[in-house]
Design a protein around this motif. Structure first.
Motif, PDB file in Angstrom:
ATOM      1  N   GLY A   1       0.829  -1.209   0.000  1.00 20.05           N
ATOM      2  CA  GLY A   1       0.000   0.000   0.000  1.00 20.05           C
ATOM      3  C   GLY A   1       0.863   1.258   0.000  1.00 20.05           C
ATOM      4  O   GLY A   1       0.552   2.246  -0.674  1.00 20.05           O
ATOM      5  N   LEU A   2       1.944   1.199   0.739  1.00 17.50           N
ATOM      6  CA  LEU A   2       2.871   2.336   0.811  1.00 17.50           C
ATOM      7  C   LEU A   2       3.491   2.593  -0.571  1.00 17.50           C
ATOM      8  O   LEU A   2       3.558   3.742  -1.036  1.00 17.50           O
ATOM      9  CB  LEU A   2       3.949   1.994   1.852  1.00 17.50           C
ATOM     10  N   LYS A   3       3.893   1.525  -1.236  1.00 17.62           N
ATOM     11  CA  LYS A   3       4.494   1.673  -2.568  1.00 17.62           C
ATOM     12  C   LYS A   3       3.474   2.232  -3.564  1.00 17.62           C
ATOM     13  O   LYS A   3       3.775   3.148  -4.329  1.00 17.62           O
ATOM     14  CB  LYS A   3       5.019   0.315  -3.064  1.00 17.62           C
ATOM     15  N   GLN A   4       2.257   1.694  -3.513  1.00 18.43           N
ATOM     16  CA  GLN A   4       1.220   2.171  -4.441  1.00 18.43           C
ATOM     17  C   GLN A   4       0.889   3.631  -4.165  1.00 18.43           C
ATOM     18  O   GLN A   4       0.710   4.422  -5.091  1.00 18.43           O
ATOM     19  CB  GLN A   4      -0.060   1.316  -4.309  1.00 18.43           C
ATOM     20  N   GLY A   5       0.807   3.978  -2.891  1.00 18.62           N
ATOM     21  CA  GLY A   5       0.495   5.363  -2.513  1.00 18.62           C
ATOM     22  C   GLY A   5       1.562   6.318  -3.030  1.00 18.62           C
ATOM     23  O   GLY A   5       1.255   7.385  -3.572  1.00 18.62           O
ATOM     24  N   LEU A   6       2.822   5.895  -2.887  1.00 17.99           N
ATOM     25  CA  LEU A   6       3.922   6.747  -3.347  1.00 17.99           C
ATOM     26  C   LEU A   6       3.869   6.910  -4.870  1.00 17.99           C
ATOM     27  O   LEU A   6       4.026   8.011  -5.401  1.00 17.99           O
ATOM     28  CB  LEU A   6       5.252   6.137  -2.900  1.00 17.99           C
ATOM     29  N   LEU A   7       3.590   5.806  -5.569  1.00 20.87           N
ATOM     30  CA  LEU A   7       3.499   5.903  -7.028  1.00 20.87           C
ATOM     31  C   LEU A   7       2.328   6.788  -7.446  1.00 20.87           C
ATOM     32  O   LEU A   7       2.451   7.597  -8.365  1.00 20.87           O
ATOM     33  CB  LEU A   7       3.354   4.503  -7.645  1.00 20.87           C
ATOM     34  N   SER A   8       1.187   6.657  -6.748  1.00 26.26           N
ATOM     35  CA  SER A   8       0.032   7.511  -7.101  1.00 26.26           C
ATOM     36  C   SER A   8       0.381   8.972  -6.899  1.00 26.26           C
ATOM     37  O   SER A   8       0.032   9.825  -7.717  1.00 26.26           O
ATOM     38  CB  SER A   8      -1.191   7.203  -6.227  1.00 26.26           C
ATOM     39  N   ALA A   9       1.077   9.271  -5.799  1.00 19.89           N
ATOM     40  CA  ALA A   9       1.440  10.673  -5.533  1.00 19.89           C
ATOM     41  C   ALA A   9       2.434  11.163  -6.597  1.00 19.89           C
ATOM     42  O   ALA A   9       2.322  12.282  -7.089  1.00 19.89           O
ATOM     43  CB  ALA A   9       2.026  10.801  -4.133  1.00 19.89           C
ATOM     44  N   LEU A  10       3.378  10.294  -6.971  1.00 17.09           N
ATOM     45  CA  LEU A  10       4.374  10.685  -7.979  1.00 17.09           C
ATOM     46  C   LEU A  10       3.733  10.915  -9.348  1.00 17.09           C
ATOM     47  O   LEU A  10       4.176  11.751 -10.117  1.00 17.09           O
ATOM     48  CB  LEU A  10       5.443   9.591  -8.117  1.00 17.09           C
ATOM     49  N   ARG A  11       2.684  10.130  -9.635  1.00 16.53           N
ATOM     50  CA  ARG A  11       2.076  10.186 -10.976  1.00 16.53           C
ATOM     51  C   ARG A  11       0.785  10.994 -11.002  1.00 16.53           C
ATOM     52  O   ARG A  11       0.027  10.915 -11.977  1.00 16.53           O
ATOM     53  CB  ARG A  11       1.793   8.763 -11.451  1.00 16.53           C
ATOM     54  N   ALA A  12       0.503  11.741  -9.937  1.00 15.28           N
ATOM     55  CA  ALA A  12      -0.775  12.473  -9.841  1.00 15.28           C
ATOM     56  C   ALA A  12      -0.958  13.408 -11.039  1.00 15.28           C
ATOM     57  O   ALA A  12      -0.014  14.088 -11.448  1.00 15.28           O
ATOM     58  CB  ALA A  12      -0.795  13.280  -8.554  1.00 15.28           C
ATOM     59  N   ALA A  13      -2.177  13.428 -11.569  1.00 18.76           N
ATOM     60  CA  ALA A  13      -2.476  14.379 -12.645  1.00 18.76           C
ATOM     61  C   ALA A  13      -2.505  15.778 -12.025  1.00 18.76           C
ATOM     62  O   ALA A  13      -3.077  15.961 -10.949  1.00 18.76           O
ATOM     63  CB  ALA A  13      -3.828  14.044 -13.261  1.00 18.76           C
ATOM     64  N   PRO A  14      -1.897  16.759 -12.710  1.00 14.18           N
ATOM     65  CA  PRO A  14      -1.793  18.103 -12.111  1.00 14.18           C
ATOM     66  C   PRO A  14      -3.140  18.680 -11.659  1.00 14.18           C
ATOM     67  O   PRO A  14      -3.211  19.309 -10.605  1.00 14.18           O
ATOM     68  CB  PRO A  14      -1.184  18.933 -13.242  1.00 14.18           C
ATOM     69  N   ALA A  15      -4.195  18.465 -12.429  1.00 17.28           N
ATOM     70  CA  ALA A  15      -5.484  19.074 -12.060  1.00 17.28           C
ATOM     71  C   ALA A  15      -6.000  18.468 -10.756  1.00 17.28           C
ATOM     72  O   ALA A  15      -6.478  19.186  -9.862  1.00 17.28           O
ATOM     73  CB  ALA A  15      -6.507  18.860 -13.182  1.00 17.28           C
ATOM     74  N   ASP A  16      -5.877  17.146 -10.650  1.00 18.62           N
ATOM     75  CA  ASP A  16      -6.338  16.467  -9.430  1.00 18.62           C
ATOM     76  C   ASP A  16      -5.493  16.900  -8.226  1.00 18.62           C
ATOM     77  O   ASP A  16      -6.027  17.242  -7.161  1.00 18.62           O
ATOM     78  CB  ASP A  16      -6.236  14.942  -9.649  1.00 18.62           C
ATOM     79  N   ALA A  17      -4.184  16.927  -8.427  1.00 17.93           N
ATOM     80  CA  ALA A  17      -3.294  17.333  -7.328  1.00 17.93           C
ATOM     81  C   ALA A  17      -3.617  18.756  -6.893  1.00 17.93           C
ATOM     82  O   ALA A  17      -3.647  19.069  -5.697  1.00 17.93           O
ATOM     83  CB  ALA A  17      -1.835  17.223  -7.776  1.00 17.93           C
ATOM     84  N   GLY A  18      -3.881  19.621  -7.858  1.00 16.53           N
ATOM     85  CA  GLY A  18      -4.203  21.021  -7.558  1.00 16.53           C
ATOM     86  C   GLY A  18      -5.479  21.131  -6.736  1.00 16.53           C
ATOM     87  O   GLY A  18      -5.532  21.893  -5.763  1.00 16.53           O
ATOM     88  N   ASP A  19      -6.507  20.343  -7.112  1.00 18.79           N
ATOM     89  CA  ASP A  19      -7.767  20.383  -6.345  1.00 18.79           C
ATOM     90  C   ASP A  19      -7.542  19.946  -4.906  1.00 18.79           C
ATOM     91  O   ASP A  19      -8.054  20.544  -3.970  1.00 18.79           O
ATOM     92  CB  ASP A  19      -8.805  19.434  -6.968  1.00 18.79           C
ATOM     93  N   ARG A  20      -6.763  18.884  -4.771  1.00 21.94           N
ATOM     94  CA  ARG A  20      -6.508  18.368  -3.415  1.00 21.94           C
ATOM     95  C   ARG A  20      -5.758  19.410  -2.582  1.00 21.94           C
ATOM     96  O   ARG A  20      -6.087  19.671  -1.434  1.00 21.94           O
ATOM     97  CB  ARG A  20      -5.664  17.093  -3.483  1.00 21.94           C
ATOM     98  N   MET A  21      -4.712  19.970  -3.180  1.00 26.44           N
ATOM     99  CA  MET A  21      -3.886  20.911  -2.419  1.00 26.44           C
ATOM    100  C   MET A  21      -4.696  22.147  -2.029  1.00 26.44           C
ATOM    101  O   MET A  21      -4.594  22.641  -0.905  1.00 26.44           O
ATOM    102  CB  MET A  21      -2.654  21.287  -3.258  1.00 26.44           C
TER     103      MET A  21
END
Ligand code: G6P
Length: 472
Positions: free
Chosen positions: A415-435
Motif C-alpha cells: 500500500g505504501l508503494k502504491q500510494g507513493l506511485l500515485s502521488a508521484l504520478r498524480a495528474a496536475p489538475a487532481d493534485a491542484g484540487d486536493r492541495m
C-alpha cells in the motif's frame, strides 16, 4: 473585566540555546510552534513561561522575551536521565505511540518524574497571580495539574497533550496508571489532538478510578473536568509568506538544480524517531528502485532526519539502522554523482525548510503513530501555487483533517508503494484540487484558531480571549 494573567508550563522554554562560534550561549525565540500560537496573547497579557532551558545544573536567569517572563526550572543530571530520557521518553513516549518500541518501566524513573513534576508545580505556584490561567503542556508534566491544584486552588488550570493518548489495553500496562490519571484530572479542561484520545481517557477514568465519565465530562468529587479534541495547527499565513519570499523561491530553484534537475523530488522530513516510520518508507523506496518503478535519474528522495534524544538507547540504535540502510540503498542503486537518497541529519533554519517544501513534488509523511504531525501541515501551507502531493499516514493526527492527502497505512508495504506511485504520478489538475482544499482548511484552522478555541473553553470568564480576538 479583571485582566487574568497567563502562565504557560512546558518541558522546554520557547527558546533555543545555540552556541555562538566564540562559545557564548545565544538565546532566541524559536519560530513556529506554541510560542507563535500564543504570541499575540502573550504580548498583551502579563505572561510567564515556565520551563527547562536545556542542560543541567543551576537554572540560568534569562531575559524576558517579547515581554514574556521566562521562569527556568533546573534539572540535575539524574533528572535528565531519569525524568526526560527515562520516564518521559523511554516509558510514556513509546507507550503512547502504540508501543512500537517496548516501553521500559523502572521505579527510579517514576520517582524522578514525580520529583520533577513537583518542581514545575512549585515554580508555577510561585509565579502565578491570584486567579491566573495556567496552561500545562504535554506528557512530561502530567502530574502538574493535580499538584498545582493542591498548592493553588484559585488557579484556572488547563492541560493539553500533544501526543496520542493510548487505548485502555495499552495504558493499563503502566505501573503507576492511577496516579497519572489523577494528575491530569487536576485540570479544569484536558485537551487532546483527536476525539478518540478523549474517548480513551474517559474510559480509563471509569475503569481505573471508578469515575462517572462521558467523552466530554468527568466527575471528580465536587468538580467537573471537561475533556475534548483541539487539533493543534501551524501559523499558516506565516509559512505561506515565508515560502513565497523571492529569496526562498530562488533557493528552491537552486536546490532543484543541485539535486540534478530531476523530474520528481520526494521529501521526507522527520525527527529521528522510531514512531516516524522511516525504515518502512526506505524499504518501500528501495523495492520501487529494485522493480524499476522509480529510476534514480528521474526521481530523487531527500530524507532529512533531524537528530533527537540522542542519549536514549532506542534512538541510537534506530539511527545506526537507518544510516546503514541509506548506505545500502545508495550503494546498490546510486551512480557516481547521483545518489538514490540524499540523506541529511542536521537541523535546518525555517527559510531552508520552506525552500525544501517548495522543491518537493511529493512530501512523504508516513509515521506509524503521531499525535498530529505539523510537518505535513507546513508542507501544505508552503505550496502557495497549489502544486505538489502529500503522502500521509492514516496514523498521523493530521489525517483526520487533511483528507485530500494520499492516505496510506505505513505498515502495509504494498500500500505504501502504491500510494507513493500515485502521488508521484498524480495528474496536475487532481493534485491542484486536493492541495487547494487542504490549504483552505489550514487557513481556517490555523494555530491562532487553535489557541483561541482551547483558551475560550478554559477561561470561561472570557477575559483572556477579548485580548486574543482583538489582536487576531
Ligand atoms: C514532540 C513532543 C514535544 C517535544 C518534541 C521534541 O513533538 O510532543 O513535547 O518537545 O517532540 O522533542 P524533545 O524531546 O526534543 O523536546
Amino acid at each position: 473585566m479583571r485582566q487574568r494573567s497567563l502562565v504557560v508550563v512546558a518541558n522546554r522554554l520557547p527558546i533555543d540555546d545555540s552556541v555562538a562560534p566564540d562559545g557564548a550561549c545565544e538565546w532566541r525565540r524559536s519560530p513556529g510552534g506554541l510560542v507563535s500560537a500564543l504570541h499575540p496573547l502573550l504580548r498583551q497579557t502579563p505572561a510567564t513561561w515556565v520551563g527547562w532551558a536545556g542542560g543541567t545544573g543551576p537554572a540560568p536567569v534569562l531575559p524576558d522575551v517579547d515581554g514574556v517572563h521566562m521562569e527556568t526550572v533546573p534539572l540535575t543530571a539524574d533528572d535528565l536521565r531519569d525524568h526526560y530520557e527515562g520516564f518521559a521518553n523511554a516509558t510514556l513516549w513509546p507507550l503512547y505511540h502504540d508501543a512500537v518500541e517496548q516501553p521500559e518501566y523502572h521505579r527510579r524513573w517514576w520517582e524522578a518524574y514525580q520529583r520533577v513534576n513537583q518542581r514545575f508545580a512549585e515554580a508555577t505556584a510561585a509565579v502565578a497571580d491570584p486567579g491566573a490561567v495556567v496552561w500545562v503542556q504535554d506528557y512530561h508534566l502530567q502530574l502538574v495539574p493535580g499538584l498545582l491544584r493542591e498548592l493553588r486552588p484559585d488557579l484556572r488550570i488547563g492541560f493539553f497533550l500533544h501526543v496520542p493518548f493510548p487505548p485502555p489495553e495499552l495504558f493499563m500496562q503502566l505501573p503507576r496508571r492511577s496516579e497519572l490519571l489523577r494528575g491530569m484530572l487536576g485540570a479544569d479542561l484536558i485537551g487532546f489532538q483527536r476525539a478518540q484520545a478523549a474517548h480513551n481517557f474517559a474510559q480509563l477514568a471509569t475503569k481505573v478510578l471508578g469515575l462517572p465519565a462521558t467523552d466530554r465530562r468527568i466527575g471528580v468529587q465536587d468538580r467537573v473536568v471537561r475533556i475534548g479534541a483541539y487539533p493543534v495547527s501551524i501559523d499558516t499565513a506565516e509559512m505561506a509568506a515565508l515560502a513565497g519570499r523571492p529569496d526562498v523561491t530562488a533557493r528552491a530553484r537552486r536546490l532543484r538544480h543541485d539535486l540534478g534537475d530531476p523530474e520528481r523530488v520526494i521529501l521526507s522530513l522527520d525527527r529521528m524517531d522510531y514512531t516516524k516510520g522511516i525504515e518502512q518508507r526506505l524499504k518501500a523506496y528501495s523495492e520501487l528502485l529494485a522493480s524499476g518503478d522509480v529510476k534514480v535519474r528521474d526521481t530523487v528522495l531527500v530524507q532529512v532526519a533531524m537528530p533527537s534524544r540522542e542519549r536514549v538507547g532506542q534512538y541510537q540504535i534506530l539511527r545506526e539502522r537507518i544510516e546503514r540502510e541509506v548506505g545500502r540503498i545508495n550503494g546498490e542503486f546510486g551512480r557516481v554523482g547521483e545518489p538514490a537518497i540524499h540523506y541529511l541529519s542536521q537541523p535546518f533554519d525555517r527559510a531552508e525548510l520552506a525552500a525544501l517544501y517548495r522543491v518537493a513534488d511529493v512530501m512523504a509523511v508516513t509515521p506509524l503513530r503521531d499525535g498530529m504531525n505539523l510537518v505535513a501541515k507546513e508542507y501544505v501551507a508552503a505550496r502557495v501555487d497549489d502544486t505538489g502531493a502529500l503522502l500521509l499516514s492514516e496514523f498521523a493526527g493530521a489525517a483526520a483533517e487533511l483528507e485530500q492527502a494520499y492516505l496510506v497505512n505505513p505498515h502495509d508495504l504494498e500500500g505504501l508503494k502504491q500510494g507513493l506511485l500515485s502521488a508521484l504520478r498524480a495528474a496536475p489538475a487532481d493534485a491542484g484540487d486536493r492541495m487547494r482544499a487542504m490549504r483552505d482548511h489550514l487557513h481556517r484552522h490555523d494555530i491562532h484558531a487553535w489557541a483561541r478555541s482551547y483558551l475560550s473553553a478554559l477561561d470561561d470568564t472570557g477575559s483572556l480571549l477579548t485580548r486574543l480576538s482583538s489582536t487576531g
